[in-house]
Design a protein around this motif. Structure first.
Motif, short mmCIF file in Angstrom:
data_model
loop_
_atom_site.label_atom_id
_atom_site.label_comp_id
_atom_site.label_asym_id
_atom_site.label_seq_id
_atom_site.Cartn_x
_atom_site.Cartn_y
_atom_site.Cartn_z
N TYR A 150 0.85 -1.19 0.00
CA TYR A 150 0.00 0.00 0.00
C TYR A 150 0.89 1.24 0.00
O TYR A 150 2.06 1.19 0.40
N PRO A 151 0.36 2.40 -0.45
CA PRO A 151 1.17 3.61 -0.48
C PRO A 151 1.48 4.09 0.94
O PRO A 151 0.60 4.13 1.80
N TYR A 152 2.72 4.47 1.13
CA TYR A 152 3.18 4.91 2.44
C TYR A 152 3.98 6.20 2.27
O TYR A 152 4.92 6.25 1.48
N MET A 153 3.58 7.24 2.98
CA MET A 153 4.20 8.55 2.83
C MET A 153 4.85 8.99 4.12
O MET A 153 4.28 8.86 5.20
N ILE A 154 6.07 9.53 4.02
CA ILE A 154 6.71 10.18 5.16
C ILE A 154 7.29 11.51 4.67
O ILE A 154 7.57 11.68 3.49
N VAL A 155 7.45 12.44 5.61
CA VAL A 155 8.08 13.73 5.33
C VAL A 155 9.28 13.87 6.26
O VAL A 155 9.18 13.62 7.46
N MET A 156 10.43 14.24 5.68
CA MET A 156 11.66 14.43 6.44
C MET A 156 12.23 15.81 6.14
O MET A 156 11.84 16.45 5.15
N PRO A 157 13.16 16.28 6.97
CA PRO A 157 13.90 17.49 6.57
C PRO A 157 14.59 17.22 5.23
O PRO A 157 14.93 16.07 4.92
N ARG A 158 14.81 18.25 4.47
CA ARG A 158 15.45 18.06 3.17
C ARG A 158 16.95 17.90 3.36
O ARG A 158 17.67 18.86 3.62
#
Length: 834
Positions: A579-587
């Motif tokens: 399934y689609p899994y999204m995370i956000v991190m510092p660039r």
């Protein structure tokens, strides 16, 4: 064993000895030369016509315009029931009688019973009505309206068409006339038709649709597309009240529709046999999708994947319109053990035909060129037989076909469903705004619900950025297909000034059984914090772990959901899913920015990551995907970062079903780039990760300078669609490094280059020794005798941290760096193993 190597002054002489031994081993080796193109091209899965080939000493570029998905990925498609798919969609829309909702896998008896009234309802749209809205009858039969007769004329014209291009036109006209007629139909609780923004088919061929990937331009030429009218207006700007869109879409547009606005693709098989004309009348008959395997024995033509039978899968055709057989159902030749002794599926294509390949290529392009496209739908037409295909990140599903002329009510119901699909139904993940009318260069996304915070304070988080700024999804039909978008997150909190952060949004298709990336990182921080490795200085391994700012799991798009409802073998849906899994991190910045100033900064960062990786391994966290893209640097602190725990495992975890040794082939250990390893028969060990670190270091030092890709960079041949090619090409590069055929880059320190030569040669020698000991172990097991204790201990040692000490031994002595610091830390990590 001490990690410190002999004094640096002795390195040059020792390297000459290493090269002599290595050259002797090469002369006696049975391994084919890495320059033997004929042998490499003979390996399975190599598609030289669409690959760019480069070597270290010279560059040879093959021009290519069309890229293809792997044939094996198409051929491994699963077979499903079209009726079950139709039933599922109508249930989701609340369009079944009484708003009935499907709660599990329905029996085929219930499916047929539920579809009957729906078929009658779509047929009623094409009958004249009296003042009370009831169907008019003459001699007990419904009176067809003008739309019905016009569509029947087009169906007859399609059946009589003598070339493929004319069938494109007639199919588009038929479909759009049906969509127009169905737009006024209302069903209790179902989604309303989208009005002027409804979907419409268009002839696309011969217009090419382009995509750019890694600096190269590719194109595909889909035959027919489905798109929203608001999008088609942009490629047919001459459309107006005097020139209706319906008249224009019969011809291909002068400019292509963007990939992210193509909802569905249609391809046609070449077909020379007569297509039966439409019957005089239709009734909502049951669609037959299976027939007895026994009755068709001996009827299959060995020269064709499909052959005609006498079984009729639709309403009986009679009267003047019926020319030839009423229908032509086709049994599949695939002798699936699941179907032995039971009814066989019909109207299933067993071969990967040109049309199927084109459809698969278009689906792969759509998923690659649209950020967050979960799945793509497509039709294959062979004569009047229509097969619906579903392409998602688990692989293709081919639904059993039906005759859209003879089984016209089912075609009506199919178009009714597509007309009421939302963008999410067509595979666009919610919140990403990919299926936009304006096709803006910028994007905006609300991350409020996904944002992670340590307190209960309410925050509004908005992410904005440029659509092309990032890393696109991988071209293909399965796998994680990780894509990255860069942007700026604005964090708004009442009573405080807005916080602005540069971030990276990563979206991938995670294997359902695997632990989520955030859980691995949180567990790693906790384990390190409670160990003696938590030094709280610049060597603390937690410094080298990434920070997770936001997380979202799109479990409603799990690939097992559609499979559990439509596959003929329902148990197959449990064999693997994602399934689609999204995370956000510092660039973070790629580690290649450190490839400068003689290479010492790069080496220090590498050894820090090797130490962090070794600590995690001793704590039971196995990273599993060491690659260039997963080694990063935090520009605000200077700390290197070990990123991407998508493929990580806890030591005691049961490996997920399917391919357990997945990863980035370009950098995976050679032992894992074998058929047996790909099928999960070889367990990933620590030594494999060490080999990946070496491969990444070689890749970076030879392809970059001052943080930028050099002109005509070598080693592009490592990036192959064949795991055998990846292993063979990398082995060839390693041989060139050790034998001196590959020269040191001019900017790089000689001390670091000599250390790299040692590491590569030591790696090869240790792999040879391991292979010898493994062979002795297997021989002892066959003879049912114990292995020599010394050999057994050495074999066990190959899976420990000490392996890294041997491979990187000379790196730990490089002057003008912090190598000795990292050597001491690794020495303390597992002193009993060194």
């Amino acid at each position: 064993m001490e990690l410190l190597a002999p004094m640096p002054g002795a390195i040059s002489a020792n390297l000459e000895n290493i090269r002599t031994v290595f050259n002797l081993r090469l002369i006696t080796s049975a391994t084919p030369s890495h320059n033997d193109e004929n042998q490499l091209n003979a390996l399975p899965g190599v598609a030289s016509s669409s690959q760019e080939v480069r070597s270290v000493n010279k560059t040879r570029v093959r021009v290519h315009t069309v890229r293809h998905v792997r044939t094996s990925d198409i051929a491994s498609c699963q077979i499903g029931s079209f009726k079950r798919w139709l039933h599922l969609q109508l249930s989701r829309m609340g369009a079944l009688a009484g708003g009935k909702k499907q709660t599990g896998r329905s029996s085929m008896k219930d499916v047929d019973a539920d579809l009957q009234p729906c078929l009658q309802e779509v047929l009623n749209v094409f009958y004249e009505k009296d003042a009370d809205g009831r169907v008019k009858l003459e001699d007990g039969k419904p009176v067809e309206n003008k739309s019905y007769h016009a569509i029947m004329d087009e169906l007859a014209a399609y059946a009589n068409a003598t070339n493929e291009q004319m069938r494109y036109v007639h199919f588009v006209k038929i479909s759009n006339m049906v969509l127009d007629a169905l737009s006024s139909m209302e069903t209790p609780s179902s989604n309303s038709a989208p009005g002027k923004n409804s979907a419409m088919f268009m002839v696309n061929s011969p217009t090419r649709m382009y995509s750019v990937y890694k600096g190269k331009t590719y194109c595909q030429t889909p035959a027919i597309l489905l798109g929203y009218k608001k999008h088609l207006q942009r490629v047919y700007p001459e459309a107006s009240e005097s020139v209706p869109m319906e008249d224009l879409v019969k011809d291909s547009p002068s400019q292509p529709l963007p990939w992210n606005q193509a909802l569905l693709f249609v391809e046609m098989e070449s077909f020379s046999e007569a297509v039966p004309a439409p019957p005089l009348a239709y009734t909502p008959r049951v669609l037959v999708e299976r027939q007895s395997a026994a009755r068709d024995e001996g009827r299959l033509d060995s020269t064709d994947s499909l052959s005609f039978t006498d079984n009729c899968s639709s309403t009986t055709a009679a009267g003047k319109r019926a020319a030839g057989p009423a229908c032509h159902s086709r049994p599949s030749k695939r002798r699936n053990p699941d179907f032995e002794g039971v009814d066989m599926p019909i109207n299933v294509t067993d071969n990967v035909t040109h049309a199927i390949r084109k459809l698969a290529d278009s689906a792969a392009e759509a998923m690659c060129n649209c950020y967050g496209r979960n799945h793509v739908l497509g039709f294959i037409l062979k004569g009047s037989t229509l097969n619906l295909w579903i392409f998602d990140h688990e692989g293709p599903i081919q639904l059993m076909g039906f005759d859209f002329i003879q089984d016209f009510p089912h075609f009506l119901l199919l178009l009714f469903v597509l007309q009421r699909f939302t963008p999410e139904d067509f595979g666009f993940l919610p919140g990403l705004d990919e299926c936009s009318a304006e096709n803006k260069a910028t994007y905006s996304m609300d991350l409020t619900s996904a944002w992670i915070s340590d307190d209960a304070l309410r925050r509004q988080v908005k992410l904005e950025g440029m659509r092309g700024d990032g890393v696109p999804h991988r071209y293909g039909l399965n796998g994680r297909s990780t894509g990255v978008r860069f942007g700026t997150a604005t964090i708004t909190q009442s009573g405080r000034q807005d916080e602005i952060r540069k971030v990276a949004l990563k979206l991938s298709w995670k294997d359902t059984p695997r632990t989520c990336e955030r859980e691995f990182i949180d567990k790693a921080r906790n384990l390190i914090g409670s160990s003696n490795h938590a030094t709280k200085d610049d060597t603390d391994p937690r410094n080298f772990l990434p920070e997770i700012l936001a997380e979202r799991k799109y479990t409603e798009f799990d690939t097992s959901i559609i499979r559990s409802h439509v596959l003929l073998d329902s148990e197959s849906s449990q064999k693997g899913s994602c399934y689609p899994y999204m995370i956000v991190m510092p660039r973070y910045e790629p580690i290649r920015i450190l490839v400068k100033e003689s290479g010492f900064q790069m080496l220090n960062a590498f050894l820090a990551l090797i130490y962090c990786h070794a600590v995690l391994w001793t704590l039971g966290i196995e990273h599993g995907d060491i690659s260039e893209g997963n080694l990063m640097v935090d520009p605000s602190t200077g700390y290197p970062k070990l990123c991407d725990f998508d493929l990580s495992q806890f030591e005691d975890d049961t490996r997920p079903s399917g391919f357990s040794n997945t990863g980035t082939w370009t950098f995976m250990a050679a032992e894992l780039l074998t058929d047996g390893a790909m099928e999960g028969f070889i367990k990933r060990r620590y030594r494999h990760e060490v080999e990946s670190f070496i491969a990444v270091l070689v890749w970076l030092l030879l392809r970059y300078e001052k943080g930028r890709l050099i002109s005509n960079p070598p080693l592009s041949e490592w990036d192959s669609t064949s795991h055998e090619i990846c292993a063979a090409k990398r082995k060839g590069t390693f041989e060139d490094i050790v034998t001196g055929e590959l020269a040191k880059p001019g900017w790089l320190s000689s001390a670091i280059w000599d250390g790299l030569i040692y590491a590569v040669c030591e790696l090869e020698q240790l792999n040879t020794e391991f292979g010898y000991l493994l062979s002795k172990s297997r021989t002892a097991a066959r003879r049912n005798v114990p292995m020599d204790a010394k050999d057994a201990k050495r074999l066990e040692y190959f899976n420990g941290i000490g392996y890294a000490g041997e491979v990187f031994r000379w790196f730990f002595t490089v002057a003008a760096s912090e190598c000795s610091k990292w050597a001491a830390l690794i020495q303390q990590l597992l002193p009993s193993a060194l």
